[in-house]
Design an enzyme around this catalytic site. Sequence first.
Site, PDB file in Angstrom:
ATOM      1  N   LYS A  54       0.845  -1.200   0.000  1.00 57.87           N
ATOM      2  CA  LYS A  54       0.000   0.000   0.000  1.00 57.87           C
ATOM      3  C   LYS A  54       0.879   1.250   0.000  1.00 57.87           C
ATOM      4  O   LYS A  54       0.620   2.202  -0.742  1.00 57.87           O
ATOM      5  CB  LYS A  54      -0.935  -0.006   1.223  1.00 57.87           C
ATOM      6  CG  LYS A  54      -2.101  -0.971   1.046  1.00 57.87           C
ATOM      7  CD  LYS A  54      -2.868  -1.208   2.346  1.00 57.87           C
ATOM      8  CE  LYS A  54      -3.906  -2.304   2.118  1.00 57.87           C
ATOM      9  NZ  LYS A  54      -4.516  -2.812   3.346  1.00 57.87           N
ATOM     10  N   GLN A  98      -4.981  -1.562   9.487  1.00 53.32           N
ATOM     11  CA  GLN A  98      -4.868  -2.896   8.898  1.00 53.32           C
ATOM     12  C   GLN A  98      -5.491  -3.931   9.838  1.00 53.32           C
ATOM     13  O   GLN A  98      -5.139  -3.999  11.020  1.00 53.32           O
ATOM     14  CB  GLN A  98      -3.381  -3.220   8.644  1.00 53.32           C
ATOM     15  CG  GLN A  98      -3.145  -4.532   7.927  1.00 53.32           C
ATOM     16  CD  GLN A  98      -3.674  -4.541   6.490  1.00 53.32           C
ATOM     17  OE1 GLN A  98      -3.497  -3.576   5.751  1.00 53.32           O
ATOM     18  NE2 GLN A  98      -4.318  -5.625   6.107  1.00 53.32           N
ATOM     19  N   ASP A 121     -11.389   2.850   4.063  1.00 56.24           N
ATOM     20  CA  ASP A 121     -11.780   1.442   3.950  1.00 56.24           C
ATOM     21  C   ASP A 121     -13.299   1.298   3.885  1.00 56.24           C
ATOM     22  O   ASP A 121     -13.810   0.231   3.548  1.00 56.24           O
ATOM     23  CB  ASP A 121     -11.262   0.655   5.168  1.00 56.24           C
ATOM     24  CG  ASP A 121     -10.158  -0.315   4.799  1.00 56.24           C
ATOM     25  OD1 ASP A 121      -9.996  -0.599   3.596  1.00 56.24           O
ATOM     26  OD2 ASP A 121      -9.471  -0.799   5.713  1.00 56.24           O
TER      27      ASP A 121
END
Length: 285
Positions: A54, A98, A121
């Site tokens: 990422k 994460q 997200d």
Amino acid sequence: MSAHLIDGKAIAARLRERVAACVARLKAEQGIVPGLAVVLVGNDPASTVYVRNKGIQTIAAGMASFEHKLPAETTQAELLALIAQLNADPAVHGILVQLPLPLHIDADAVINAINPAKDVDGFHVTNVGLLATGQRSIVPCTPLGCLMLLREHFGNLVGRNAVVIGRSNIVGKPVVQLLLRESCTVTIAHSRTERLPTICRRADILIAAVGRAEMITGDFIKPGAVVIDVGINQIERGGQVRLVGDVERESAAEIADAMTPVPGGVGPMTIACLLANTVTACCRH
Ligand code: NDP
């Protein structure tokens, strides 16, 4: 017959180019650099690789990448304090924590502490609710990637019969919301579903988000269907560790019209959609 393979790598590369062009315009015209903060707690090997990728792709798109790597024993209060700091930081337009988090941390409490406008997200309960009620929201990256692959193939999805196998908050449920928004007729299957192959054989669009290596064989597929394989599973074959999806590629390819490969299908779309969500969050800000 052998199904056409939908090239997620190429489609993701085109999306990343569009993102980079948008970032360049923001910089040139307004002096703004979109920034993505990624928080990793602990040393899970797969998560460490995801976070590294990422970061690399964020920088390649011309954005600012802020990585926060915290030890596994970080307390929930410490993590919430970092989230508050990132919420207040004007250089940070997107925040991603994460998952999975260590068991002593309440993941819902952490996700819901993120400013929904920075929740790239799309997991904050506000974004989940906005998506479910058809309002403008930040859409979770993997489901958004699935939708883009389907749009690329079909153009218009109206009226198609879709079956989604999996009902997780991360993949299955948001995929269902997106397909409903496209006016598909959607069936959701899960571990308690009876006669799964029969249900799947009604699908024009079959989306597998199960996490079971090669569970979906050609017997589950309607001739001419399009199959999106979200699964990422490590298996050992011939003494080598390999990545396979939830779909058994050979038998599925005999029946389906088109399908996504693993690797190289949904996976590359996920990070490209994360970059796109960060630019969107920056522009809305
Ligand atoms: P979860 O484990 O959270 O959910 C799996 C779902 O599959 C559950 O709803 C479960 O049902 C259902 N299920 C399990 N066994 C069966 C079965 N035998 N028959 C029918 N349904 C079943 O997984 P995720 O949604 O997080 O992820 C799914 C897969 O997608 C994983 O392989 C993951 O690695 C991959 N993934 C890939 C991403 C990418 O970028 N390509 C991103 C995110 C995930 P129930 O609810 O009843 O337990």
